[in-house]
Design a protein around this motif. Structure first.
Motif, mmCIF file in Angstrom:
data_model
loop_
_atom_site.group_PDB
_atom_site.id
_atom_site.type_symbol
_atom_site.label_atom_id
_atom_site.label_comp_id
_atom_site.label_asym_id
_atom_site.label_seq_id
_atom_site.Cartn_x
_atom_site.Cartn_y
_atom_site.Cartn_z
ATOM 1 N N GLY A 154 0.840 -1.192 0.000
ATOM 2 C CA GLY A 154 0.000 0.000 0.000
ATOM 3 C C GLY A 154 0.869 1.233 0.000
ATOM 4 O O GLY A 154 2.067 1.180 -0.279
ATOM 5 N N ARG A 155 0.279 2.368 0.358
ATOM 6 C CA ARG A 155 1.014 3.632 0.430
ATOM 7 C C ARG A 155 1.099 4.070 1.887
ATOM 8 O O ARG A 155 0.125 3.973 2.626
ATOM 9 C CB ARG A 155 0.331 4.702 -0.411
ATOM 10 C CG ARG A 155 0.333 4.339 -1.886
ATOM 11 C CD ARG A 155 0.150 5.570 -2.749
ATOM 12 N NE ARG A 155 0.233 5.216 -4.147
ATOM 13 C CZ ARG A 155 1.354 5.171 -4.848
ATOM 14 N NH1 ARG A 155 2.489 5.477 -4.282
ATOM 15 N NH2 ARG A 155 1.344 4.831 -6.115
ATOM 16 N N ASN A 156 2.256 4.569 2.263
ATOM 17 C CA ASN A 156 2.398 5.099 3.615
ATOM 18 C C ASN A 156 1.890 6.536 3.649
ATOM 19 O O ASN A 156 1.421 7.072 2.637
ATOM 20 C CB ASN A 156 3.845 4.962 4.110
ATOM 21 C CG ASN A 156 4.821 5.745 3.252
ATOM 22 O OD1 ASN A 156 4.457 6.687 2.555
ATOM 23 N ND2 ASN A 156 6.093 5.359 3.311
ATOM 24 N N LEU A 157 1.998 7.196 4.811
ATOM 25 C CA LEU A 157 1.479 8.558 4.943
ATOM 26 C C LEU A 157 2.201 9.552 4.039
ATOM 27 O O LEU A 157 1.649 10.590 3.691
ATOM 28 C CB LEU A 157 1.553 9.011 6.402
ATOM 29 C CG LEU A 157 0.607 8.250 7.344
ATOM 30 C CD1 LEU A 157 0.823 8.705 8.779
ATOM 31 C CD2 LEU A 157 -0.836 8.451 6.934
ATOM 32 N N GLY A 206 2.942 8.870 1.046
ATOM 33 C CA GLY A 206 2.481 8.594 -0.309
ATOM 34 C C GLY A 206 3.370 7.645 -1.085
ATOM 35 O O GLY A 206 3.164 7.432 -2.274
ATOM 36 N N THR A 207 4.362 7.063 -0.411
ATOM 37 C CA THR A 207 5.282 6.140 -1.075
ATOM 38 C C THR A 207 4.699 4.728 -1.061
ATOM 39 O O THR A 207 4.268 4.246 -0.017
ATOM 40 C CB THR A 207 6.651 6.139 -0.352
ATOM 41 O OG1 THR A 207 7.150 7.471 -0.328
ATOM 42 C CG2 THR A 207 7.634 5.231 -1.057
ATOM 43 N N GLN A 208 4.731 4.070 -2.205
ATOM 44 C CA GLN A 208 4.230 2.706 -2.297
ATOM 45 C C GLN A 208 5.261 1.760 -1.716
ATOM 46 O O GLN A 208 6.452 1.851 -2.008
ATOM 47 C CB GLN A 208 3.920 2.331 -3.753
ATOM 48 C CG GLN A 208 3.093 1.090 -3.942
ATOM 49 C CD GLN A 208 3.859 -0.222 -3.914
ATOM 50 O OE1 GLN A 208 5.070 -0.251 -4.040
ATOM 51 N NE2 GLN A 208 3.142 -1.309 -3.748
ATOM 52 N N THR A 209 4.809 0.850 -0.852
ATOM 53 C CA THR A 209 5.668 -0.170 -0.269
ATOM 54 C C THR A 209 4.937 -1.504 -0.328
ATOM 55 O O THR A 209 3.737 -1.553 -0.560
ATOM 56 C CB THR A 209 6.019 0.139 1.199
ATOM 57 O OG1 THR A 209 4.807 0.154 1.968
ATOM 58 C CG2 THR A 209 6.727 1.471 1.345
ATOM 59 N N GLY A 210 5.692 -2.559 -0.095
ATOM 60 C CA GLY A 210 5.040 -3.861 -0.038
ATOM 61 C C GLY A 210 5.870 -4.943 -0.686
ATOM 62 O O GLY A 210 6.940 -4.701 -1.247
#
Length: 127
Positions: free
Chosen positions: A35-38, A40-44
């Motif tokens: 998902g996206r962190n606060l 706005g970076t996509q992680t996973g």
């Protein structure tokens, strides 16, 4: 992508003469931690890429439908196709989506059923 008549084989049946279109999808499946962190970076975690081939059949005769449908009704199919990432033919095990046959007339060897589409979806991620 360059595809010749022998590029798509399902359970030893060459689909080249039965289809008018083949769409090759390489769908990414992400883990639940994605998902996206606060900020706005996509992680996973990428679980893998699962090939999906969607074909559109042309109008088919009764005998052609009778040749293809048993393959589509099976739980699993063996699909051989050209994979541009691997630069070679790949064989994968798939399952199919649903399909519907539309009959505007009685199908015989002269009258053809309307074309229809179906997807062949890999049961394993691409290696």
């Amino acid at each position: 992508m360059i595809i010749d008549k022998d590029s798509l084989i399902v359970d030893e049946l060459n689909l080249g003469s039965f289809i008018v279109e083949a769409k090759f999808g390489y769908n990414k499946l992400w883990a639940s931690d994605s998902g996206r962190n606060l900020a706005g970076t996509q992680t996973g975690t990428l679980i893998g890429i699962f090939p999906k081939i969607t074909v559109q059949f042309r109008k088919l005769t009764k005998s052609e439908v009778e040749k293809i449908v048993p393959i589509l009704d099976k739980a699993r199919q063996s699909v051989t196709y050209y994979d541009p990432s691997k630069k070679k033919r790949i064989t994968m095990t798939t399952y199919t989506g649903d399909y519907e046959l539309t009959n505007k007339n009685i199908i015989d060897e002269l009258t053809k059923a309307e074309g229809f589409g179906i997807s062949f979806i890999s049961v394993k991620r691409r290696a």
